[in-house]
Motif scaffolding. Structure first.
Motif: not given
Length: 77
Positions: A10-27
């Motif tokens: 849970a501690r490692t997945v949350r930051p990756l999910l936050a980053l992935s949503s920003l990358l999805l918006i950028l894409l």
């Protein structure tokens, strides 16, 4: 309210999910810029999902902070 242990998923997945949503918006924005006509509509669902994930994260963060502040005030008062 306690944090997950340092090595927990849970501690490692949350930051990756936050980053992935920003990358999805950028894409999605790049796709909107590069495509023309009706093909641009295909990028809108990705944009909406990314924005929705960011909004959900913002609401959850505000709720956790408010609860933490309430807990701190309760302990001190």
């Amino acid at each position: 309210m306690t944090l997950p242990p340092a090595g927990s998923p849970a501690r490692t997945v949350r930051p990756l999910l936050a980053l992935s949503s920003l990358l999805l918006i950028l894409l999605a924005l790049v796709a909107l810029l590069l495509r023309q006509g009706a093909d641009r509509l295909q990028a809108i669902p990705a944009l909406l999902i990314g924005v929705g994930l960011q909004a959900s994260s913002l609401v959850g963060r505000r709720r956790r902070r408010a609860q933490l502040l309430g807990d701190l005030r309760q302990d001190n008062g």
